[in-house]
Enzyme design. Structure first.
Site, short mmCIF file in Angstrom:
data_model
loop_
_atom_site.label_atom_id
_atom_site.label_comp_id
_atom_site.label_asym_id
_atom_site.label_seq_id
_atom_site.Cartn_x
_atom_site.Cartn_y
_atom_site.Cartn_z
N CYS A 170 0.82 -1.22 0.00
CA CYS A 170 0.00 0.00 0.00
C CYS A 170 0.85 1.26 0.00
O CYS A 170 0.67 2.16 -0.80
CB CYS A 170 -0.94 -0.01 1.20
SG CYS A 170 -1.90 1.50 1.31
N CYS A 220 -1.43 1.76 -3.09
CA CYS A 220 -2.42 2.83 -2.89
C CYS A 220 -1.82 4.24 -2.83
O CYS A 220 -2.32 5.16 -3.49
CB CYS A 220 -3.18 2.64 -1.58
SG CYS A 220 -3.38 0.95 -1.06
N LYS A 234 0.12 5.43 -6.00
CA LYS A 234 -0.91 5.45 -7.04
C LYS A 234 -1.76 6.73 -6.92
O LYS A 234 -1.98 7.44 -7.89
CB LYS A 234 -1.76 4.18 -6.91
CG LYS A 234 -2.90 4.01 -7.90
CD LYS A 234 -4.21 4.66 -7.48
CE LYS A 234 -4.71 4.34 -6.13
NZ LYS A 234 -5.27 3.03 -5.96
N TYR A 262 -9.20 -3.17 -11.17
CA TYR A 262 -8.82 -1.93 -10.48
C TYR A 262 -7.53 -1.33 -11.05
O TYR A 262 -7.47 -0.15 -11.40
CB TYR A 262 -8.51 -2.23 -9.01
CG TYR A 262 -9.65 -2.39 -8.07
CD1 TYR A 262 -10.05 -1.33 -7.25
CD2 TYR A 262 -10.31 -3.60 -7.93
CE1 TYR A 262 -11.06 -1.48 -6.32
CE2 TYR A 262 -11.33 -3.76 -7.00
CZ TYR A 262 -11.70 -2.70 -6.19
OH TYR A 262 -12.70 -2.86 -5.28
N GLU A 280 -7.15 2.16 -13.20
CA GLU A 280 -6.52 3.29 -12.49
C GLU A 280 -5.28 3.78 -13.24
O GLU A 280 -5.09 4.98 -13.44
CB GLU A 280 -6.16 2.87 -11.06
CG GLU A 280 -7.41 2.69 -10.20
CD GLU A 280 -7.10 2.36 -8.75
OE1 GLU A 280 -5.95 1.99 -8.44
OE2 GLU A 280 -8.03 2.46 -7.91
N HIS A 308 -26.63 21.68 -0.67
CA HIS A 308 -26.80 22.23 -2.00
C HIS A 308 -25.82 23.36 -2.27
O HIS A 308 -25.61 24.19 -1.39
CB HIS A 308 -28.24 22.75 -2.14
CG HIS A 308 -28.58 23.17 -3.53
ND1 HIS A 308 -28.73 22.26 -4.56
CD2 HIS A 308 -28.75 24.40 -4.06
CE1 HIS A 308 -29.01 22.92 -5.67
NE2 HIS A 308 -29.02 24.21 -5.39
N GLU A 328 -25.92 15.30 -3.10
CA GLU A 328 -27.30 15.51 -2.63
C GLU A 328 -28.29 14.65 -3.41
O GLU A 328 -29.37 14.34 -2.93
CB GLU A 328 -27.68 16.99 -2.68
CG GLU A 328 -27.83 17.56 -4.07
CD GLU A 328 -28.19 19.05 -4.05
OE1 GLU A 328 -29.12 19.44 -3.33
OE2 GLU A 328 -27.53 19.83 -4.79
P1 NDP Z 1 -8.32 -7.58 -10.54
O1 NDP Z 1 -8.62 -8.94 -10.09
O2 NDP Z 1 -9.14 -6.45 -10.08
O3 NDP Z 1 -8.31 -7.54 -12.12
C1 NDP Z 1 -7.55 -8.45 -12.86
C2 NDP Z 1 -7.88 -8.27 -14.33
O4 NDP Z 1 -7.03 -9.10 -15.10
C3 NDP Z 1 -9.30 -8.66 -14.63
O5 NDP Z 1 -9.83 -7.77 -15.57
C4 NDP Z 1 -9.14 -10.06 -15.21
O6 NDP Z 1 -10.13 -10.38 -16.15
C5 NDP Z 1 -7.82 -9.93 -15.92
N1 NDP Z 1 -7.18 -11.23 -16.05
C6 NDP Z 1 -6.89 -12.11 -15.06
N2 NDP Z 1 -6.31 -13.22 -15.55
C7 NDP Z 1 -6.26 -13.06 -16.89
C8 NDP Z 1 -5.78 -13.85 -17.94
N3 NDP Z 1 -5.25 -15.06 -17.73
N4 NDP Z 1 -5.89 -13.38 -19.19
C9 NDP Z 1 -6.42 -12.16 -19.43
N5 NDP Z 1 -6.88 -11.34 -18.47
C10 NDP Z 1 -6.80 -11.78 -17.20
O7 NDP Z 1 -6.77 -7.38 -10.18
P2 NDP Z 1 -5.84 -6.12 -10.22
O8 NDP Z 1 -4.54 -6.64 -10.63
O9 NDP Z 1 -6.45 -5.00 -10.97
O10 NDP Z 1 -5.82 -5.71 -8.68
C11 NDP Z 1 -5.60 -6.67 -7.66
C12 NDP Z 1 -6.40 -6.33 -6.44
O11 NDP Z 1 -5.82 -5.24 -5.77
C13 NDP Z 1 -7.83 -5.89 -6.75
O12 NDP Z 1 -8.70 -6.98 -6.86
C14 NDP Z 1 -8.16 -5.04 -5.58
O13 NDP Z 1 -8.72 -5.84 -4.57
C15 NDP Z 1 -6.83 -4.48 -5.15
N6 NDP Z 1 -6.71 -3.08 -5.57
C16 NDP Z 1 -7.54 -2.17 -5.02
C17 NDP Z 1 -7.49 -0.86 -5.38
C18 NDP Z 1 -8.43 0.12 -4.77
O14 NDP Z 1 -9.02 -0.19 -3.75
N7 NDP Z 1 -8.61 1.28 -5.36
C19 NDP Z 1 -6.52 -0.38 -6.37
C20 NDP Z 1 -5.70 -1.43 -6.90
C21 NDP Z 1 -5.81 -2.72 -6.52
P3 NDP Z 1 -11.57 -10.98 -15.72
O15 NDP Z 1 -12.41 -9.81 -15.31
O16 NDP Z 1 -12.03 -11.62 -16.96
O17 NDP Z 1 -11.31 -11.94 -14.61
#
Ligand code: NDP
Length: 454
Positions: A43, A48, A51, A177, A181, A436, A441
């Site tokens: 983080c 976080c 980022k 995510y 982002e 407002h 709101e």
């Molecule tokens: P996510 O799980 O959110 O997203 C992973 C993405 O990669 C999905 O779109 C997934 O597709 C795709 N993917 C996974 N495997 C494959 C594959 N074999 N081939 C092609 N595409 C694939 O993970 P992130 O890496 O974005 O983030 C990890 C975690 O970190 C998040 O889940 C979140 O909990 C946390 N995080 C939170 C943030 C916040 O609170 N603002 C900011 C950043 C991270 P599909 O949808 O099809 O599975």
């Protein structure tokens, strides 16, 4: 004489580990902690915090554009990537120091190095071994790359914060995510960004309206979102760039290819098997509601348990562990109604259920939805819409889900999360006077369901 060196030994100095160590020590436990990299963990060091700083940096370009509508003339704006990286690094180093001092002040002994379990009561850190009555594993997760030829040419989020040069053209793989982002960050900083997502629409699992509005807003800002497509291989091209061959056989070249394809528990070479700790799907450490693993005296919190991969959840799990084990206040971290924000551009935030989930759980659902141009965009001439959405169980009148896309979404939903968690009803929302003029709101003034329950 104590039979062990420590009452508690924590492996991992990220959010969950530091919180658990600090609070446990405050309750009187003798605590040791080891960290192989920098205190603060994902983080603070490579997640976080940097980022969000980069999100702030990337929003200036839009602000400069919008300023004209408010009568400002802004001269030519130029962005200096190394200057941002250096400023970010300074702040991260400051925070790392704060974490160190917090631990020191609480009386926690910090050991540098990767911890490895030798048995259920012994941790090896470098050349040294420590014994502890209780061990807490809080090692987090690591980004994963796709298993395709040439994947080593691509980067992960850890790398994206410290690239020596800003890429002119960037491919981001994934639609979660991190993908959305960073698409917003690099796009705002002037990089030409393409997102390749394997399914039909980004942010799978989020409410459909949230997905639609974020997708539209990102495209409006110039991000090229390609769906139903994924890289099949990467090759180094003659010009030094990366040539990507996609699953539809198309090819394109980019300066960088960024895998944002999920994060996996960081359990390799931790000695978990030696200690008898059971791992579950994807290598995550299986724990019960008290964060206890299959071994009586070994616990785990945070991303390594892959319950909900969010910093505040790891903090809550670590704090509940400490209060339960050392504070005489047994309690469990709640994983219900956890709010979260996606710091995309436009940003989104939600608490409670998405519409598809709410429809499964209740017989009659009232959907309240408002899409409007936020006031700050009017003079700026920006046509983009914001979204406010409430999902209400008609039988109980309880608000089951609340979703916002638009400026300050995270700030808005943090407040409303208290109301949703408290189980407040639509009538409670209706009785609340709006502030407002604000966007928020809308959440207390929507009166007519757009999609009445059937
Ligand atoms: P996510 O799980 O959110 O997203 C992973 C993405 O990669 C999905 O779109 C997934 O597709 C795709 N993917 C996974 N495997 C494959 C594959 N074999 N081939 C092609 N595409 C694939 O993970 P992130 O890496 O974005 O983030 C990890 C975690 O970190 C998040 O889940 C979140 O909990 C946390 N995080 C939170 C943030 C916040 O609170 N603002 C900011 C950043 C991270 P599909 O949808 O099809 O599975």
């Amino acid at each position: 004489m104590h039979p062990y060196d420590y009452d508690l030994f924590v492996i991992g100095g990220g959010s969950g580990g530091v919180r658990a160590a600090r609070i446990s020590a405050g309750h009187g436990a003798r605590v040791g902690l080891c960290e192989e990299s920098r205190l603060g963990g994902t983080c603070v060091i490579r997640g976080c915090v940097p980022k969000k700083l980069m999100v702030f940096a990337s929003q200036f370009s839009e602000a400069f554009e919008d300023a004209a509508g408010y009568g400002w003339s802004v001269g030519e704006a130029r962005f200096d990537w190394p200057a941002l990286v250096a400023a970010k690094e300074k702040e991260i180093t400051r925070l790392e120091g704060v974490y160190g001092r917090l631990l020191e002040g609480a009386g926690v002994t910090v050991h540098e190095g990767r911890g490895r379990l030798i048995d259920a009561h012994t941790v090896e850190v470098g050349e040294r071994r420590f014994t502890a009555k209780t061990i807490l594993v809080a090692v987090g997760g690591r980004p994963t790359k796709l298993d395709i030829p040439g994947a080593e040419l691509g980067i992960i989020s850890d790398d994206a914060f410290d690239l020596p040069e800003q890429p002119k053209e960037l491919l981001i793989v994934g639609g979660g995510y991190i993908a959305v982002e960073f698409a917003g960050i690099f796009n705002g900083l002037g990089t030409k960004v393409t997102v390749a997502y394997r399914r039909d629409r980004i942010l799978r699992g989020f409410d459909e309206d949230v997905r639609r509005v974020v997708d539209a807003g990102m495209r409006e800002r110039g991000v090229d979102i390609r769906t139903q497509v994924c890289p099949a291989r990467l090759d180094r091209a003659d010009d030094g760039r990366i040539e990507v061959t996609f699953t539809d056989d198309s090819t394109a070249r980019y300066d960088q290819v960024f895998f944002a394809t999920g994060r996996s528990p960081y359990v390799g070479d931790l000695g978990l098997e030696a200690a008898g700790v059971t791992l579950g799907r994807g290598g995550r450490i299986e724990v019960d509601d008290d964060s206890r693993t299959s071994v009586e005296n070994i616990f785990a919190v945070g991303d390594v348990t892959d319950r909900i991969q969010l910093t505040p959840v790891a903090l809550a799990e670590g704090h509940a562990f400490a209060d339960t084990q050392y504070g005489g206040m047994p309690r469990q971290a709640s994983h219900d109604n956890v709010p979260s924000a996606v710091f995309s551009q436009p940003p989104a935030a939600s608490v409670g259920l998405a519409e598809h989930e709410a429809r499964e759980r209740c017989e009659a659902l009232d959907v309240y939805r408002s899409e409007f141009t936020p006031m700050r965009y009017t003079l700026a001439g920006r046509g983009e819409k914001a979204l406010m959405k409430l999902l209400v169980d008609r039988d109980s009148d309880r608000v089951l889900g609340l979703h916002v896309v638009g400026p300050d979404a995270g700030e808005i939903v943090q407040g409303f999360a208290v109301a949703v968690r408290a189980g407040l009803t639509k009538a409670d929302f209706d009785r609340t006077i709006g502030i407002h003029p604000t966007s928020a709101e809308e959440l207390v003034t929507m009166r007519v369901p757009v999609d009445p329950a059937t």
